[in-house]
Design a protein around this motif. Structure first.
Motif, PDB file in Angstrom:
ATOM      1  N   PHE A 165      42.087 -11.782  66.533  1.00  0.00           N
ATOM      2  CA  PHE A 165      42.605 -11.311  67.828  1.00  0.00           C
ATOM      3  C   PHE A 165      42.998 -12.500  68.704  1.00  0.00           C
ATOM      4  O   PHE A 165      44.052 -12.502  69.352  1.00  0.00           O
ATOM      5  N   ALA A 166      42.140 -13.528  68.722  1.00  0.00           N
ATOM      6  CA  ALA A 166      42.400 -14.707  69.553  1.00  0.00           C
ATOM      7  C   ALA A 166      43.664 -15.425  69.090  1.00  0.00           C
ATOM      8  O   ALA A 166      44.467 -15.890  69.909  1.00  0.00           O
ATOM      9  N   LEU A 168      46.191 -14.078  67.546  1.00  0.00           N
ATOM     10  CA  LEU A 168      47.331 -13.241  67.941  1.00  0.00           C
ATOM     11  C   LEU A 168      47.654 -13.454  69.422  1.00  0.00           C
ATOM     12  O   LEU A 168      48.830 -13.566  69.808  1.00  0.00           O
ATOM     13  N   ALA A 169      46.601 -13.547  70.253  1.00  0.00           N
ATOM     14  CA  ALA A 169      46.820 -13.811  71.680  1.00  0.00           C
ATOM     15  C   ALA A 169      47.492 -15.167  71.866  1.00  0.00           C
ATOM     16  O   ALA A 169      48.419 -15.319  72.683  1.00  0.00           O
ATOM     17  N   ILE A 172      51.189 -14.853  71.141  1.00  0.00           N
ATOM     18  CA  ILE A 172      51.918 -14.182  72.227  1.00  0.00           C
ATOM     19  C   ILE A 172      52.262 -15.182  73.331  1.00  0.00           C
ATOM     20  O   ILE A 172      53.400 -15.277  73.789  1.00  0.00           O
ATOM     21  N   ILE A 173      51.255 -15.977  73.707  1.00  0.00           N
ATOM     22  CA  ILE A 173      51.480 -16.946  74.782  1.00  0.00           C
ATOM     23  C   ILE A 173      52.417 -18.064  74.318  1.00  0.00           C
ATOM     24  O   ILE A 173      53.326 -18.489  75.034  1.00  0.00           O
TER      25      ILE A 173
END
Lengths: 217, 519
Positions: A165-166, A168-169, A172-173
Motif C-alpha cells: 500500500f505504501a 502504491l502511495a 501516486i505522489i
C-alpha cells in the motif's frame, strides 16, 4: 556556471528505472489480485505472475545495487539538509505563487534534497521491507514446520500488504510530482533520452567536453 | 431385483490375463456343485493356506480393534447413521459378509467351508447372494426372479477381483447404490476417465487391488486407521507396497519439479491431502449419494402396507426412493463438493457403549482429531452424513434396532420402533431404559476415490478466496482467504490520503495559476 544538456541517466539507469516500473506495476496488479482486491486476475495467474515478477525484480536489483556501488551513483542519495527546507517550502507555498523551483540540478546531485530523501527512504525502508517479507512469504515451505509458523506467516503477509500500500502511495505522489514543472512530458523526457538540464561548473564542463563529448550537448 | 447387483451390467475388463493358471482346466472345478461351500472346499484343496489367511481378514471377522484408541470397531459392533446396525440383523446385512449362512450368533467363524470365495473372485458377473434368513413378507420381493447360480461355471471363471466384485458390497453400503460413501458407487464398474482417472475403463482400468494391495488376504487401506499423511512415498523396486496411499505410487513431491507452479503445489502436500484437490466433487458418475436420513417418519403405511416414494431422479435416469416405510425420508446429492477438515487419520466412534449429552446434538457417530499444528494431520475431504435416528432416551446411548426377521418385532414389516429397539437391545444383551427418542447425528466418510484427471483438479481460487471451500477451517493464515481489516483500513487510508493530497495540491495550483493570470 553554464547550463547545459548533460547525460545524467545512463543507459543502465534508464533500463533499470523502466524495467523496475513495469515489474512493480505487474507486482501491484498481481499482488492485489492475490489479496482479493483485483478481480481482473484469478488467484492462480496472480500467484504465477507475482512470483515470476518478484524473481525478475530480484535479479534486476542485484544488478542495480552493483551499479550503484561501482559507479558511485549512490552519492546522489546521500541525505542533505542543504536546500531541503527551501524545496519543502516551495511545494507547500511557492508553487501556488508562481515561484520558480529553488533547486538547480548539479552534475553530481541530480535530485533535489527532498527527492533524494524520499528515494532513499524508498530504497532503504520500503523496498527492503517488501523484499524481506516477500521472500519469507515465498519460501514459507522452508520454515512452515517451526512452531507458530502460521501466525508468523500472517504477520509476514500483513506487513507485506501494508508496505505494498505504501509503495502504491509513493507511486501516486511520484507520478503527480511529474506534473509540477513546465509539463509532464518534460519531466519524463530525461528518463527516456538520458539528457537533463544541469548547472555545470567550468571544470565539469571542460571535463565533459574533452573526455565525454557524447554526454554533453 | 437385488439392491446389490445391476442386472445386465457386464463385469469389468479382466486385467489378470498374465496368470499362469487357467481355472477352467482344473478337474475339481468341473463339479458338480450344489452349493457355495462345496465350491469353497474345491478352492481350498489347492489354495491350502487361503482359508486360514482369510479368517484373519476384516471381511471375515467384521471386527477391528483400533491399535491407537483400543476401540473395538467393525460391522459386528458399530452403529452408523444409515440402517444403523448390522448387529442382530445379520440375516439381511451379512449378505455382505464374505461367508455363507451368518444369520445369528450360531454362525461358525472357525469353519473354512463357510468362506465365500466366489463373491470376491467370480469374474462372470453372474454370482449373487441372497439374505441368509427370511425377512418379513414386506421384504421378500426384493430377491425374487433370479436365475440359479451356475456353480461350476463361476468356479471355473475365478480370477483376481474386479471392481464389481468389491463393489457388490462397497458400492452399495448404507443400503443402496452410492448411499453411504459418495465416492464409491456402481458407476465405477465401467468408469470413464473423468469419473476416475485410475479406474478409467479405456485407460488404466485399475482394479481396487492395484491400490488396496493385499498380502495373504489382508488389504492395505483402512477407514478406521487412515494413513492421513504418508511421508515415505515410493520405495525402491521390490520395497514398499504396503499402503494404499497416493504417495506410495506418486511419491511425496508428485508435481513437476521444474516448474514454478509444480514447486508451489509440492509445497502444499505436507498440509493438504492429495484427495482434497484431486477429487473436486463426489457422486459424479450419475449415481446419487445420500446426505440426509430422517428415521422419524418411518413406519407410515397405506392400507396397512409399507410403501416407497421415488421422487429423486439421478444423473443416470434412475429414480431413487425419497421415502420408504421401512426407513423414513431421504435426501440425495450428486456432484457434491466434500466438506473439509484437518484429519490425523484416527477415527473415534460413538459405539453402543458411549453415553453422550443429548443437548450436544448433533452427535458425531465418528469423530477425529487433527490440526494445523499436528504434522501428521492434513486437510482432507469428507462426506458428511446427517441423520435423525433413534436413541435410548433414558441412558443417552445409541440403540441396536431389530430390523430384519420373519417375526412380530422386526421393524421391517411391523413398523413399531418400541418393539424393534427393545428386541434389538435385549437380544444383544445391552441395557435399555425402555424409552427411546430421536437424535440428530453426523458421520464423516473420508473421500479418496473418484480421482479426477489432473486437468480437472481444483483451481487454486476454490480455496484461496473468501468464502471458498476452506472457509470453515480456522487456526491458520491462508492467502486470498484471510485479510486483516486494520491493515486494509490503514492501506486504504494511505491511498485515499495520497490521492486526496495530490488532488488537493493540484487543484490549489490550478486555482492560484488562474488568479495570477487574472491579476
Amino acid at each position: 556556471m553554464s547550463v547545459r544538456q548533460v547525460m545524467l541517466y545512463t543507459r543502465f539507469e534508464r533500463f533499470w528505472h523502466w524495467t523496475q516500473m513495469l515489474l512493480i506495476v505487474a507486482l501491484l496488479f498481481s499482488g492485489f489480485a492475490v489479496h482479493g482486491f483485483n478481480p481482473a486476475l484469478d488467484f492462480y495467474n496472480a500467484v504465477v505472475l507475482h512470483t515470476a515478477g518478484a524473481l525478475a525484480l530480484i535479479v534486476l536489483w542485484i544488478f542495480a545495487i552493483f551499479w550503484h556501488l561501482t559507479t558511485g551513483n549512490w552519492r546522489h542519495y546521500v541525505p542533505t539538509a542543504n536546500g531541503l527546507w527551501q524545496v519543502a517550502r516551495f511545494y507547500a507555498w511557492g508553487i501556488f505563487h508562481g515561484e520558480r523551483h529553488p533547486y538547480r540540478k548539479a552534475y553530481w546531485r541530480k535530485h533535489n534534497p527532498l527527492q533524494a530523501l524520499s528515494y532513499l527512504a524508498l530504497k532503504l525502508m520500503l523496498f527492503p521491507l517488501i523484499w524481506a517479507t516477500g521472500l519469507a512469504y515465498l519460501f514459507y515451505s522452508l520454515w512452515s514446520a517451526i512452531p507458530g509458523a502460521s501466525t508468523m506467516l500472517e504477520g509476514v503477509a500483513l506487513a507485506h500488504t501494508l508496505v505494498a500500500f505504501a509503495i502504491l502511495a509513493f507511486i501516486i505522489i511520484h507520478v503527480y510530482l511529474l506534473t509540477t514543472g513546465h509539463s509532464f512530458a518534460e519531466h519524463v523526457k530525461p528518463m527516456i533520452t538520458g539528457f537533463d538540464t544541469v548547472d555545470l561548473t567550468p571544470e565539469e564542463e571542460a571535463y565533459l567536453e574533452r573526455d565525454e563529448p557524447r554526454h554533453i550537448r | 431385483m437385488n439392491f446389490r447387483l445391476e442386472p445386465g451390467v457386464a463385469p469389468s475388463a479382466r486385467t489378470d490375463s498374465d496368470s499362469t493358471a487357467d481355472h477352467s482346466k482344473y478337474e475339481i472345478l468341473r463339479g458338480p456343485f450344489s452349493s457355495g461351500p462345496e465350491v469353497t472346499q474345491a478352492c481350498l484343496s489347492c489354495h491350502t493356506e487361503a482359508g486360514k489367511q482369510f479368517m484373519h481378514s476384516i471381511h471375515w471377522t467384521w471386527e477391528y480393534v483400533h491399535p491407537e484408541t483400543g476401540q473395538t470397531l467393525g460391522k459386528k459392533t458399530l452403529i452408523n447413521n444409515y440402517c444403523t446396525n448390522a448387529r442382530g440383523n445379520e440375516g439381511m446385512c451379512a449378505q455382505c459378509h464374505a461367508g455363507y449362512g451368518w444369520k445369528d450368533n450360531s454362525f461358525d467363524f472357525g469353519d473354512q467351508a463357510n468362506i465365500d470365495c466366489l463373491v470376491c473372485h467370480d469374474r462372470t458377473g453372474t454370482y449373487y447372494k441372497t439374505p441368509n434368513s427370511e425377512g418379513n413378507e414386506a421384504c421378500t420381493i426384493m430377491f425374487e426372479g433370479r436365475d440359479p447360480i451356475d456353480w461350476a461355471g463361476v468356479a471355473q471363471s475365478v480370477g483376481l477381483p474386479g471392481r464389481e466384485n468389491c463393489g457388490s458390497c462397497h458400492f452399495f453400503g448404507g443400503g443402496g447404490d452410492g448411499v453411504k460413501h459418495g465416492d464409491l458407487d456402481s458407476s465405477l464398474t465401467h468408469a470413464s476417465r473423468a469419473l476416475d482417472v485410475h479406474m478409467d475403463e479405456d485407460g488404466l482400468n485399475f482394479s481396487c487391488t492395484e491400490c488396496h494391495v493385499s498380502h495373504q488376504h489382508q488389504w492395505a487401506g483402512s477407514r478406521y486407521n487412515v494413513v492421513a499423511h504418508d511421508t515415505e512415498g515410493t520405495g525402491l523396486p521390490g520395497q514398499r507396497r504396503d499402503v494404499a496411499t497416493c504417495e506410495s505410487c506418486h511419491g511425496i513431491a508428485p508435481h513437476p519439479k521444474d516448474r514454478l507452479t509444480g514447486i508451489k503445489l509440492n509445497n502444499h502436500v505436507d498440509r493438504v491431502a492429495c484427495q482434497t484437490c484431486h477429487i473436486p466433487s463426489m457422486a459424479r458418475g450419475g449415481v446419487a449419494t445420500m446426505v440426509d436420513w430422517d428415521w422419524r417418519t418411518a413406519g407410515k403405511t397405506r392400507d396397512g402396507e409399507g410403501y416407497k416414494e421415488k421422487n429423486y431422479t439421478q444423473g443416470n435416469g434412475e429414480h431413487r426412493a425419497t421415502y420408504k416405510s421401512i426407513k423414513g425420508d431421504f435426501k440425495y446429492a450428486e456432484d457434491l463438493p466434500p466438506s473439509y477438515a484437518w484429519f490425523d487419520g484416527q477415527m473415534v466412534y460413538t459405539t453402543i457403549e458411549t453415553q453422550f449429552d443429548p443437548s450436544k446434538a448433533p452427535i458425531e457417530i465418528n469423530h477425529f482429531k487433527g490440526s494445523r499444528d499436528d504434522p501428521n494431520s492434513r486437510i482432507w475431504p469428507f462426506k458428511r452424513m446427517h441423520t435423525i435416528q433413534p436413541y435410548d432416551k433414558g441412558r443417552n446411548t445409541l440403540v441396536y434396532m431389530h430390523l430384519w426377521g420373519d417375526d412380530n418385532d422386526a421393524f421391517w414389516g411391523n413398523y413399531d420402533f418400541a418393539n424393534a429397539i427393545e428386541t434389538g437391545m435385549t437380544n444383544n444383551g445391552i441395557e435399555y431404559s425402555g424409552q427411546y427418542g430421536f437424535i440428530e447425528t453426523r458421520s464423516y466418510w473420508p473421500i479418496t476415490h473418484m480421482v479426477a484427471p489432473a486437468e480437472q483438479a481444483l483451481d487454486c481460487a476454490e480455496c484461496h478466496r473468501p468464502q471458498g471451500r476452506l472457509a470453515e477451517l480456522n487456526g491458520f493464515y491462508m492467502p486470498g482467504r484471510d485479510r486483516n481489516r486494520w491493515v486494509d483500513g490503514l492501506g486504504l487510508l494511505m491511498l485515499v490520503g495520497s490521492i486526496g493530497g495530490v488532488a488537493g495540491h493540484g487543484a490549489l495550483r490550478a486555482i492560484s495559476r488562474r488568479r495570477r493570470k487574472q491579476a
